[in-house]
Design a protein around this motif. Structure first.
Motif, PDB file in Angstrom:
ATOM      1  N   GLU A 265       0.843  -1.191   0.000  1.00 59.55           N
ATOM      2  CA  GLU A 265       0.000   0.000   0.000  1.00 59.55           C
ATOM      3  C   GLU A 265       0.881   1.245   0.000  1.00 59.55           C
ATOM      4  O   GLU A 265       1.907   1.299   0.688  1.00 59.55           O
ATOM      5  CB  GLU A 265      -0.903   0.015   1.233  1.00 59.55           C
ATOM      6  CG  GLU A 265      -2.007  -1.031   1.208  1.00 59.55           C
ATOM      7  CD  GLU A 265      -3.096  -0.700   0.204  1.00 59.55           C
ATOM      8  OE1 GLU A 265      -3.632   0.428   0.253  1.00 59.55           O
ATOM      9  OE2 GLU A 265      -3.401  -1.561  -0.640  1.00 59.55           O
ATOM     10  N   ALA A 266       0.456   2.247  -0.766  1.00 61.41           N
ATOM     11  CA  ALA A 266       1.138   3.534  -0.809  1.00 61.41           C
ATOM     12  C   ALA A 266       0.303   4.565  -0.062  1.00 61.41           C
ATOM     13  O   ALA A 266      -0.907   4.694  -0.315  1.00 61.41           O
ATOM     14  CB  ALA A 266       1.353   3.979  -2.250  1.00 61.41           C
ATOM     15  N   GLY A 267       0.934   5.284   0.866  1.00 60.82           N
ATOM     16  CA  GLY A 267       0.252   6.342   1.601  1.00 60.82           C
ATOM     17  C   GLY A 267       0.691   7.710   1.117  1.00 60.82           C
ATOM     18  O   GLY A 267       1.040   7.881  -0.053  1.00 60.82           O
ATOM     19  N   ARG A 268       0.730   8.674   2.031  1.00 62.63           N
ATOM     20  CA  ARG A 268       1.104  10.032   1.622  1.00 62.63           C
ATOM     21  C   ARG A 268       2.596  10.079   1.304  1.00 62.63           C
ATOM     22  O   ARG A 268       2.986  10.220   0.153  1.00 62.63           O
ATOM     23  CB  ARG A 268       0.739  11.027   2.723  1.00 62.63           C
ATOM     24  CG  ARG A 268       0.979  12.492   2.321  1.00 62.63           C
ATOM     25  CD  ARG A 268       0.353  13.435   3.330  1.00 62.63           C
ATOM     26  NE  ARG A 268       0.565  14.825   2.971  1.00 62.63           N
ATOM     27  CZ  ARG A 268       1.474  15.625   3.546  1.00 62.63           C
ATOM     28  NH1 ARG A 268       2.256  15.157   4.514  1.00 62.63           N
ATOM     29  NH2 ARG A 268       1.598  16.867   3.165  1.00 62.63           N
ATOM     30  N   TYR A 269       3.435   9.970   2.317  1.00 63.19           N
ATOM     31  CA  TYR A 269       4.878   9.918   2.099  1.00 63.19           C
ATOM     32  C   TYR A 269       5.469   8.637   2.691  1.00 63.19           C
ATOM     33  O   TYR A 269       6.626   8.598   3.086  1.00 63.19           O
ATOM     34  CB  TYR A 269       5.568  11.128   2.730  1.00 63.19           C
ATOM     35  CG  TYR A 269       5.225  12.448   2.082  1.00 63.19           C
ATOM     36  CD1 TYR A 269       5.367  12.633   0.711  1.00 63.19           C
ATOM     37  CD2 TYR A 269       4.762  13.516   2.849  1.00 63.19           C
ATOM     38  CE1 TYR A 269       5.056  13.848   0.114  1.00 63.19           C
ATOM     39  CE2 TYR A 269       4.448  14.736   2.264  1.00 63.19           C
ATOM     40  CZ  TYR A 269       4.596  14.901   0.895  1.00 63.19           C
ATOM     41  OH  TYR A 269       4.274  16.098   0.308  1.00 63.19           O
ATOM     42  N   GLY A 528      -5.101   7.458  -6.950  1.00 62.33           N
ATOM     43  CA  GLY A 528      -4.214   8.207  -6.086  1.00 62.33           C
ATOM     44  C   GLY A 528      -4.756   9.594  -5.856  1.00 62.33           C
ATOM     45  O   GLY A 528      -5.933   9.877  -6.125  1.00 62.33           O
ATOM     46  N   ALA A 529      -3.889  10.485  -5.371  1.00 61.27           N
ATOM     47  CA  ALA A 529      -4.341  11.853  -5.098  1.00 61.27           C
ATOM     48  C   ALA A 529      -4.931  12.484  -6.342  1.00 61.27           C
ATOM     49  O   ALA A 529      -6.005  13.094  -6.296  1.00 61.27           O
ATOM     50  CB  ALA A 529      -3.181  12.686  -4.575  1.00 61.27           C
ATOM     51  N   SER A 577      -1.217   0.040  -5.913  1.00 59.48           N
ATOM     52  CA  SER A 577      -1.744   1.005  -4.943  1.00 59.48           C
ATOM     53  C   SER A 577      -1.114   2.359  -5.231  1.00 59.48           C
ATOM     54  O   SER A 577       0.090   2.452  -5.506  1.00 59.48           O
ATOM     55  CB  SER A 577      -1.415   0.560  -3.513  1.00 59.48           C
ATOM     56  OG  SER A 577      -1.794   1.543  -2.564  1.00 59.48           O
ATOM     57  N   LEU A 578      -1.929   3.413  -5.161  1.00 56.39           N
ATOM     58  CA  LEU A 578      -1.461   4.761  -5.472  1.00 56.39           C
ATOM     59  C   LEU A 578      -1.516   5.634  -4.222  1.00 56.39           C
ATOM     60  O   LEU A 578      -2.538   5.659  -3.516  1.00 56.39           O
ATOM     61  CB  LEU A 578      -2.313   5.388  -6.575  1.00 56.39           C
ATOM     62  CG  LEU A 578      -2.496   4.566  -7.860  1.00 56.39           C
ATOM     63  CD1 LEU A 578      -3.266   5.377  -8.882  1.00 56.39           C
ATOM     64  CD2 LEU A 578      -1.161   4.105  -8.405  1.00 56.39           C
ATOM     65  N   GLY A 579      -0.412   6.351  -3.967  1.00 56.55           N
ATOM     66  CA  GLY A 579      -0.369   7.285  -2.860  1.00 56.55           C
ATOM     67  C   GLY A 579      -0.533   8.710  -3.336  1.00 56.55           C
ATOM     68  O   GLY A 579      -1.074   8.975  -4.423  1.00 56.55           O
ATOM     69  N   ALA A 580      -0.037   9.634  -2.518  1.00 53.74           N
ATOM     70  CA  ALA A 580      -0.157  11.053  -2.887  1.00 53.74           C
ATOM     71  C   ALA A 580       0.762  11.392  -4.052  1.00 53.74           C
ATOM     72  O   ALA A 580       0.345  12.029  -5.019  1.00 53.74           O
ATOM     73  CB  ALA A 580       0.154  11.928  -1.685  1.00 53.74           C
TER      74      ALA A 580
END
Length: 622
Positions: A265-269, A528-529, A577-580
Motif C-alpha cells: 500500500e502507498a500512503g502520503r509519504y 491516487g491523489a 496502490s497509489l499514494g499522494a
C-alpha cells in the motif's frame, strides 16, 4: 558341565555292590567334590577338584549305580547343572553412560561387588579412554575418576582389576561428547527462491569456539526448503519447516518460514506491505504521528521534521499482530486480522484510530467495539470498516460529513453509516463511497468537486446515490475524485479532473460518472491523489493523470497524461496502490515488491532517500 571322578578306594570284597551319592555343592572359584561309597558298614571317600568360572554357581550330582561300585581306577561320570551365581564378584560403573559438552568434566565411579575378598581394593583399578582426542582421564581417586571432554565424538572409558586368579574384571562405559550449537541463517524474511547460507557455531561449555566439526544437514519438509551438504538452503515454496544441523550426535534446529508479499500500500509519504504470514512492515516518512508503527515519532515538529525516525527500508510494525489486510491514510494506518479485529496507529487527534481517544499512538491499538470486520480503509483523517453483516462503520474526522452520520461531529469510536447495507467501499480525501446490497452506489462527505457523483457540488453528511445506471463491482477513491469498475471491465470516473485523472482526455470536473479510457477494459482499479490506474486481464498496468513525480511509472516526465500509459519494467502485475506522490505494485511473482515516484523520506523502500524515480524500483525485502 561334566567331569570324571576316579575311585581310589579298594572294595572290601568281590562283588560287593556300592552306592554312590553326593550333595549339591555350590562353588565360587574352586570346589572339592566329595563322594561317598557305602560298602556294607564301611565307607571310603574320594574327591576331585574342579575349576569353575568365577561367575558360576553349579550343582553337581554323582551318577552312580546301586549295584557294584567302581573298582579302584574306574571312572564315575558326574554331571553338573550350571546356574548364575548371584554372589559372584562383578565390577560395575555409575553412571552407565556419560554425555557431556566439550570443556566439561564428568565423574565416574566403579564398584566391586561380592566375592573378591579384602585383598582387592579400589586403588588397584585401572582406567583408560579408547580415544583421548574425545575424552581423557583427568584425575583419579580410589574408586572414581574424573573425565574431561576434549573434542566432539564418542569413545569408551574402561575400568579393570585383576581377579587374583590369572584373570581380570572389567567394565566399559560409553561416552559421548558434543558441543553447544547455535544455528542461524542470517537476518530477514526468507522469500520463495531465496538462497541462504546456514551457519552452525559450535562452542564449548565456556563459550569458546570449537573448530573443525563435521555438520550433517536435514530439513523436515523438503517441499518447502532444500539444503545441500554445505548448509546452503533454497526456499522452494510457501510454508514453514525445520532446518536441522547435527554435530557429533547433538542436533540444533530452527524453524524457517518461506514467505512472499501479499499486499503493498502507498500512503502520503510512506508505504506499508504485508507478507503472506501476516507480518506487516512500513517504511518512509514517519513524521510526528508515528504512522510507520515502529513505536517512535519524529523529534521535530509539524513545521520542520528532523527525519530521525524515517525508515528507508521495510521496518516491522510492532505488536506481533498477524494482519489479513492493511490500509494507509495520510497520517495514520489501519490493519485487519483474519478474526475481524481492526487495529490502527499514527495520528489520532480526530479520533481516526477508533480507540475512543484523541491522541497519537505510534503502534497498533485495537479499534473499540466487538465487531467482525471484513474490510478496512484509512483515508486522510478518518477510517471506515465493513462488518460481515454488511453494516459499514466509520470514525474520525467528520467536518464534511464523511462519516455518514447526518452531522459534522468527529467520533473516536466506530459509527454505523446510516440508511443502507453495503458490500464494498472506498474512501477519498474527505468523502466516502460504497456499493449497496441492492446494487446502486452511494457517496457522502465532501462534494465540492463533484466527487459524490450525484450531479451536484455540495457536501452531504448522508449517503446520496451516484447518478448512473452502471452497477459497479469495485470502487477506487482519489483525493477528490472517484472511479468505479463494472462487470464488463469498463471504468467510470467522476469528480475533480485538473490532472486528467478521470481519463476522459479533458480537464473538466464531472459530477456524474464518465467513461474513462474507453478503448480498454480492466479487472481492477486504483486511485491516487490525482491519478488513476487499472490492471487488465493481461496483467499489465496502465495509468493516467498526474505524473509530476514519475508516479505513473512509465519513465516519462510529462506532468500529466490524458490517456493511459504503460507502467514499465516488464513485470506482470497482480495489484497496484497509489499514494499522494508515489505508487507501489506487486508482480505475479511476489518475491519482490516495487515502488516509484517521489522518494522524499524513503517511501520507495529501496534504501535511499533520493528525490524521485520514474520507473519501478525494487523494495528491499525485509
Amino acid at each position: 558341565m561334566s567331569t570324571s571322578i576316579f575311585n581310589r578306594c579298594e572294595p572290601e570284597g568281590d562283588g560287593v555292590r556300592s552306592r554312590w551319592s553326593s550333595s549339591k555343592i555350590r562353588w565360587d572359584r574352586v570346589i572339592s567334590l566329595v563322594l561317598f561309597s557305602l560298602v556294607g558298614a564301611s565307607s571310603c571317600s574320594l574327591y576331585q577338584e574342579i575349576e569353575a568360572p568365577v561367575s558360576s554357581r553349579d550343582s553337581v550330582d554323582a551318577v552312580g549305580d546301586t549295584g557294584a561300585g567302581p573298582d579302584a581306577g574306574d571312572a564315575v561320570d558326574i554331571e553338573a547343572d550350571t546356574e548364575p551365581d548371584a554372589s559372584a564378584p562383578a565390577l560395575t560403573a555409575q553412571p552407565a553412560s556419560v554425555a557431556f559438552v566439550v570443556g566439561e568434566t564428568a565423574q565416574l565411579t566403579a564398584t566391586i561387588t561380592a566375592g573378591l575378598g579384602e585383598e582387592f581394593s579400589a586403588q588397584e583399578l585401572r582406567w583408560s579412554s579408547a580415544d583421548t582426542e574425545v575424552a581423557t582421564i583427568d584425575s583419579a581417586t580410589p574408586g572414581s575418576v574424573e573425565l574431561f571432554a576434549v573434542g566432539v565424538g564418542t569413545t569408551t572409558v574402561s575400568a579393570s582389576i585383576d581377579d587374583g586368579h590369572g584373570g581380570q574384571l572389567s567394565v566399559e562405559v560409553p561416552v559421548s561428547v558434543s558441543a553447544l550449537l547455535e544455528l542461524s541463517i542470517g537476518p530477514g524474511a526468507v522469500f520463495v527462491g531465496d538462497e541462504r547460507q546456514a551457519v552452525v557455531t559450535a562452542t564449548d561449555a565456556h563459550g569458546n569456539p570449537v573448530g573443525d566439526v563435521e555438520v550433517s544437514w536435514a530439513v523436515e519438509d523438503a517441499a518447502v526448503l532444500s539444503v545441500d551438504g554445505s548448509g546452503m538452503i533454497t526456499a522452494l515454496d510457501l510454508g514453514a519447516t525445520d532446518l536441522i544441523a547435527t554435530v557429533g550426535g547433538q542436533s540444533s534446529r530452527i524453524s524457517v518460514e518461506v514467505v512472499e508479499w501479499k499486499q503493498i500500500e502507498a500512503g502520503r509519504y510512506f508505504s506499508c506491505g504485508l507478507l503472506s504470514n501476516g507480518d506487516a512492515y512500513c517504511w518512509g516518512q514517519n513524521g510526528t504521528d508515528g504512522m510507520l508503527g515502529h513505536g517512535t515519532v519524529d523529534s521535530g515538529d509539524g513545521n520542520e521534521l528532523a527525519h530521525d525516525t524515517d525508515a528507508y527500508v521495510p521496518t516491522p510494525v510492532l505488536g506481533g499482530i498477524k494482519f489479513e489486510s492493511i490500509s494507509l491514510g495520510h497520517f495514520h494506518s489501519c490493519g485487519l486480522t483474519a478474526q475481524g479485529q481492526a487495529y490502527c496507529w499514527g495520528a489520532g487527534y480526530y479520533g481516526q484510530l477508533g480507540n475512543a481517544d484523541y491522541e497519537i499512538i505510534a503502534r497498533p491499538v485495537a479499534v473499540s467495539g466487538a465487531y467482525n470486520f471484513v474490510e478496512i480503509e484509512a483515508s486522510r483523517e478518518f477510517s471506515c470498516a465493513l462488518e460481515e453483516s454488511h453494516d459499514l462503520y466509520c470514525w474520525g474526522y467528520n467536518a464534511s460529513g464523511e462519516l455518514g452520520q447526518g452531522d459534522f461531529s468527529n467520533y473516536a469510536v466506530p459509527k454505523r453509516v446510516l440508511g443502507h447495507k453495503f458490500v464494498g467501499m472506498t474512501l477519498g480525501g474527505y468523502h466516502a463511497c460504497a456499493i449497496s446490497e441492492a446494487g446502486p452506489t452511494f457517496c457522502w462527505g465532501s462534494g465540492t468537486q463533484g466527487q459524490l457523483g450525484d450531479g451536484g457540488d455540495v457536501d452531504s453528511p448522508l449517503p446520496v446515490q451516484v447518478d448512473t445506471s452502471e452497477q459497479f463491482v469495485m470502487l477506487a477513491g482519489g483525493y477528490d475524485h472517484t472511479c468505479g469498475l463494472n462487470t464488463a471491465g469498463e471504468v467510470f470516473c467522476w469528480g475533480h479532473n485538473d490532472m486528467m485523472q478521470l481519463g476522459d482526455a479533458t480537464t473538466l470536473d464531472r459530477s456524474r460518472p464518465v467513461r474513462a479510457d474507453p478503448a480498454h477494459t480492466y479487472v481492477s482499479i486504483a486511485a491516487g491523489a490525482a491519478n488513476t490506474c487499472g490492471l487488465d486481464a493481461d496483467d499489465d498496468v496502465y495509468c493516467w493523470g498526474h505524473n509530476s513525480y514519475g508516479n505513473l511509472g512509465n519513465g516519462g516526465r510529462t506532468p500529466r497524461e490524458e490517456s493511459r500509459v504503460l507502467v514499465t519494467g516488464g513485470e506482470r502485475w497482480r495489484s497496484i496502490s497509489l499514494g499522494a506522490r508515489h505508487s507501489c505494485a506487486l508482480p505475479l511473482n511476489a518475491n519482490r515488491a516495487y515502488c516509484w515516484g517521489l522518494n522524499y523520506g524513503g517511501p520507495l523502500g529501496n534504501g535511499e532517500n533520493e528525490d524521485q524515480h520514474w520507473t519501478p524500483q525494487p523494495v528491499v525485502n525485509p
